[in-house]
Design an enzyme around this catalytic site. Structure first.
Site, short mmCIF file in Angstrom:
data_model
loop_
_atom_site.label_atom_id
_atom_site.label_comp_id
_atom_site.label_asym_id
_atom_site.label_seq_id
_atom_site.Cartn_x
_atom_site.Cartn_y
_atom_site.Cartn_z
NE ARG A 68 -3.20 2.65 2.67
CZ ARG A 68 -3.29 3.43 3.75
NH1 ARG A 68 -2.82 3.02 4.91
NH2 ARG A 68 -3.86 4.61 3.68
CG HIS A 113 -1.18 8.86 3.62
ND1 HIS A 113 -1.33 7.50 3.83
CD2 HIS A 113 -0.77 9.36 4.80
CE1 HIS A 113 -1.00 7.20 5.07
NE2 HIS A 113 -0.66 8.33 5.69
CG ASN A 157 -4.27 7.44 5.70
OD1 ASN A 157 -4.47 6.26 5.95
ND2 ASN A 157 -3.56 8.22 6.51
CD GLU A 158 -4.79 7.69 10.10
OE1 GLU A 158 -4.39 8.78 10.53
OE2 GLU A 158 -4.35 6.61 10.48
CG ASN A 306 -5.00 3.48 8.76
OD1 ASN A 306 -5.09 2.53 7.98
ND2 ASN A 306 -4.57 4.67 8.40
CE1 TYR A 308 0.22 2.84 13.65
CE2 TYR A 308 -1.88 3.55 12.74
CZ TYR A 308 -0.54 3.25 12.58
OH TYR A 308 0.04 3.36 11.33
CD GLU A 377 -1.54 3.97 8.16
OE1 GLU A 377 -1.36 4.39 9.32
OE2 GLU A 377 -1.65 4.73 7.19
C1 LIG Z 1 2.12 6.13 12.31
C2 LIG Z 1 1.07 6.35 11.25
O1 LIG Z 1 -0.01 7.05 11.82
C3 LIG Z 1 -1.12 7.20 11.00
O2 LIG Z 1 -1.96 8.13 11.62
C4 LIG Z 1 -2.42 7.96 12.89
C5 LIG Z 1 -3.15 8.98 13.41
C6 LIG Z 1 -3.69 8.91 14.68
C7 LIG Z 1 -3.50 7.78 15.42
N1 LIG Z 1 -4.02 7.70 16.71
O3 LIG Z 1 -3.76 6.70 17.40
O4 LIG Z 1 -4.71 8.60 17.12
C8 LIG Z 1 -2.78 6.73 14.90
C9 LIG Z 1 -2.23 6.83 13.62
C10 LIG Z 1 -0.80 7.73 9.58
O5 LIG Z 1 -1.82 7.37 8.70
C11 LIG Z 1 0.50 7.23 9.01
O6 LIG Z 1 0.89 8.06 7.98
C12 LIG Z 1 1.59 7.10 10.05
O7 LIG Z 1 2.07 8.34 10.37
#
Ligand SMILES: C[C@H]1O[C@@H](Oc2ccc([N+](=O)[O-])cc2)[C@H](O)[C@@H](O)[C@H]1O
Length: 485
Positions: A68, A113, A157-158, A306, A308, A377
């Site tokens: 991706r 992005h 993205n996001e 995505n 995390y 992600e």
């Molecule tokens: C590390 C990656 O993070 C992604 O963006 C985010 C944004 C917010 C959170 N959060 O936990 O609030 C997590 C990830 C982004 O898409 C990618 O580019 C990277 O930077």
């Protein structure tokens, strides 16, 4: 599908090479380096503009079948507008796509992005409703040019991240900077939300009407979804958790995936009430017309998630410290992060037990298992200190993949798992202080040599064996390409 992800501004470098236009991140890092933790920028980054063949080789080394990456809008349309196409930009992405296909790797392409052409930001960026036309024109060129070979397109993205920072992008360069943006954010981020959703809808409908029959691909969107778990079984805490997700990612999933369409009901009511109390004559959250609601409903072939981390949400505890959906306009809930949850190097994201499973299960139940889901992600931040010895990242990926297996057992329509990130890169306002790569890069080294970390070997072992062996340790740190890749 198993893959790894990157984004143009974070890896490509070559910020002004071969006719590329300026992006908002070029402008931000060049005019206000203060805002970036280590005062760096993506001017060279991982130099993937020149090293893309090595990037593809790394995907092959890990036996992955999907890569991706994102297209830089100003690299192919320097002004953002369709009348000025940069042939060198088109050639770069053609070369990358062809290199992937040569080795049977599926390209998954994100159209946006975060690197908006600066010229469009100068016209208001995402606060200008015309962004939906500008994005439609750009999307059509991307589908037309690459859609014969690319079958998975992601529009945005996001969105929450885009909209929470879009006002920063406009105010930062004009006057008092971030303090001023916090004052504007109550309004601009909701304007952005609506405009961005319509832009997404435009691109999706263009793909559907003009390209799907001939190209046979899919068009979806990616949203960052962290887990908001209720702190207790009390109805107050359950309601608080509901408000937290409504104000964060629900703002974007609800118009596209819910049966009713439109913004989440309770959140919209809350913003309307707050707006009235603040003396506004109408809600700061714009409404959708019935026509817009119908246009957006169902406008995705898949959902990219995505993921995390996660937090617990309370109606009573810690209420001063929440930022949901943003510091400027919170939903009045408390956020709790238990001490025993391991924190990553960014000090915010944690190894929250089963958060990925919970998110996937919640999406399935809330939207009645609607469309295929890809994890687009997921990843763990370390610092340069750990270099190749990234045991915490290994632990994190194993936990996420256990959640994936549980989600599949629970019937979640999950189609792919894509790790963030293929390699260390420019981590937005954290600069190069945080590392997310499966491959290490020494940013002092002009050659930007890529070296696999322990996590790359472990990921490869899982992918090749379709089994999570928690005891596996690589015998050596030498990577080779397995036959067939
Ligand atoms: C590390 C990656 O993070 C992604 O963006 C985010 C944004 C917010 C959170 N959060 O936990 O609030 C997590 C990830 C982004 O898409 C990618 O580019 C990277 O930077």
């Amino acid at each position: 599908m198993f893959g790894a992800a990157t984004a143009a501004y974070q890896i490509e470098g070559a910020w002004d090479a071969d006719g590329k236009g300026e992006s908002i991140w070029d402008r931000l890092t060049h005019t206000g380096p203060k805002i970036i933790e280590d005062k760096t920028n993506g001017d060279i980054a991982a130099d993937s503009y020149r090293k893309y063949k090595r990037d593809v080789e790394m995907v092959r080394e890990m036996s992955l079948d999907t890569y991706r990456f994102s297209i830089s809008w100003p690299r192919i349309l320097p002004t953002g507008m369709p009348n000025d196409i940069n042939p060198a930009g088109i050639a770069y992405y053609n070369n990358l796509i062809n290199e992937l296909l040569k080795y049977n790797i599926t390209p998954m392409v994100t159209l946006y992005h975060w690197d908006l052409p600066q010229k469009l930001q100068d016209l208001g960026g995402f606060a200008n409703p015309l962004i939906s036309d500008w994005f439609a024109d750009y999307a059509r060129i991307v589908f037309q040019t690459f859609g014969d070979r690319v079958k998975h397109f992601i529009t945005f993205n996001e969105p929450p991240q885009i909209c929470q920072t879009s006002d920063m992008m406009s105010s930062f360069n004009t006057s008092e900077g971030r303090e001023q943006f916090v004052n504007a954010t109550n309004i601009v981020n909701y304007l952005c939300a609506k405009n961005l959703l319509v832009a997404h809808g435009n691109a999706y409908r263009i793909y559907d009407k003009e390209f799907r029959a001939k190209q046979g691909g899919q068009c979806g969107f990616t949203i960052n979804i962290d887990w908001y778990g209720a702190h207790s079984n009390s109805s107050e805490d359950q309601k608080a958790a509901e408000m937290a997700w409504q104000g964060d990612w629900g703002l974007y999933t609800e118009p596209i995936l819910s049966a009713l369409g439109g913004f989440p009901k309770e959140f919209a009511e809350r913003v309307a009430k707050k707006s009235a109390e603040q003396g506004f004559t109408r809600s700061r959250l714009p409404e959708f017309t019935e026509e817009e609601k119908t246009f957006l409903r169902g406008s995705a072939d898949f959902l990219g998630v995505n993921h995390y981390s996660g937090v617990l949400v309370s109606a009573t505890v810690n209420k001063k410290h929440n930022h949901v959906p943003s510091k400027a306009d919170d939903v009045d809930v408390g956020i709790i992060i238990p001490k025993e949850w391991q924190r990553s190097a960014d000090n915010e994201t944690t190894l929250c037990p089963n958060s990925l499973y919970n998110v996937l299960y919640q999406l399935q139940s809330r939207y009645n298992n609607p469309i295929p889901i890809y994890i687009t992600e997921t990843g763990w931040a370390t610092t340069e200190e750990s270099k190749l010895d990234d045991d915490d990242r290994v632990k994190y990926y194993r936990a996420q993949l256990e959640d994936v297996l549980d989600a599949l057992d629970a019937g979640v329509n999950l189609k792919g798992f894509i790790a963030w990130s293929l390699m260390d890169n420019f981590e937005w306002i954290r600069g190069y202080t945080l590392r997310f790569g499966l491959y290490h890069i020494d940013f002092q080294d002009p050659a930007r040599t890529r070296t696999p970390k322990k996590s790359a070997f472990v990921y490869k072992h899982i992918v090749n064996n379709r089994y999570i062996d928690h005891t596996y340790q690589p015998e050596s740190m030498t990577m080779t390409i397995d036959p067939g890749h």
